[in-house]
Design a protein around this motif. Sequence first.
Motif, PDB file in Angstrom:
ATOM      1  N   UNK A 112       0.516  -1.264  -0.042  1.00 22.96           N
ATOM      2  CA  UNK A 112       0.071   0.580  -0.063  1.00 22.96           C
ATOM      3  C   UNK A 112       1.103   1.455  -0.234  1.00 22.96           C
ATOM      4  N   UNK A 113       1.978   1.092   0.365  1.00 21.16           N
ATOM      5  CA  UNK A 113       3.376   2.294  -0.088  1.00 21.16           C
ATOM      6  C   UNK A 113       3.346   3.187  -1.278  1.00 21.16           C
ATOM      7  N   UNK A 114       3.259   4.574  -1.208  1.00 25.89           N
ATOM      8  CA  UNK A 114       3.583   4.499  -2.533  1.00 25.89           C
ATOM      9  C   UNK A 114       4.469   4.311  -3.082  1.00 25.89           C
ATOM     10  N   UNK A 141       8.316   6.271  -5.882  1.00 25.93           N
ATOM     11  CA  UNK A 141       7.541   6.736  -6.253  1.00 25.93           C
ATOM     12  C   UNK A 141       7.159   6.349  -7.316  1.00 25.93           C
ATOM     13  N   UNK A 142       7.923   6.446  -8.442  1.00 30.36           N
ATOM     14  CA  UNK A 142       8.020   5.999  -9.816  1.00 30.36           C
ATOM     15  C   UNK A 142       9.190   5.267 -11.004  1.00 30.36           C
ATOM     16  N   UNK A 143       8.943   4.852 -11.773  1.00 31.20           N
ATOM     17  CA  UNK A 143       9.983   4.552 -12.671  1.00 31.20           C
ATOM     18  C   UNK A 143      10.953   4.868 -12.826  1.00 31.20           C
ATOM     19  N   UNK A 144      10.812   6.187 -13.293  1.00 32.24           N
ATOM     20  CA  UNK A 144      11.452   7.562 -13.584  1.00 32.24           C
ATOM     21  C   UNK A 144      12.531   7.545 -12.108  1.00 32.24           C
TER      22      UNK A 144
END
Length: 122
Positions: A47-49, A72-75
């Motif tokens: 559930x973590x961002x 938080x993002x693949x980038x």
Amino acid sequence: MKITIQTVGVTPHEPLKERIEKKLSKLETFYDKIVEAAVYLKVENTSDKNNKTIELVVKIPGNDIVVKKTGASFEESLDESVDTAKKLLIKKKELAYKNICRFQKSVSYLHSQNGSNRSAER
């Protein structure tokens, strides 16, 4: 350098693929003996961002470099992975250079010893 991208449970969009290829191709400027780079994209079941994981495997002669980062993002994960891989490649290159210098000093020392032994025999 061959670049492969594999995904688990996610379909990367084209700009992400292009970014991966661009970032990884820059690694060759730091170490020219890279054979292949493999990138594994995965969304963790939490559930973590911060659940976007990238595992980067840089295949080089000897020991491969493996870096795994989650963000938080693949980038974000990609940037962190490539930065870490870059540092490790630079360390590996510096170590190889030191070993070459050490070897060359040993060889020149042996040559100088052989030369002085020959002159003593005469």
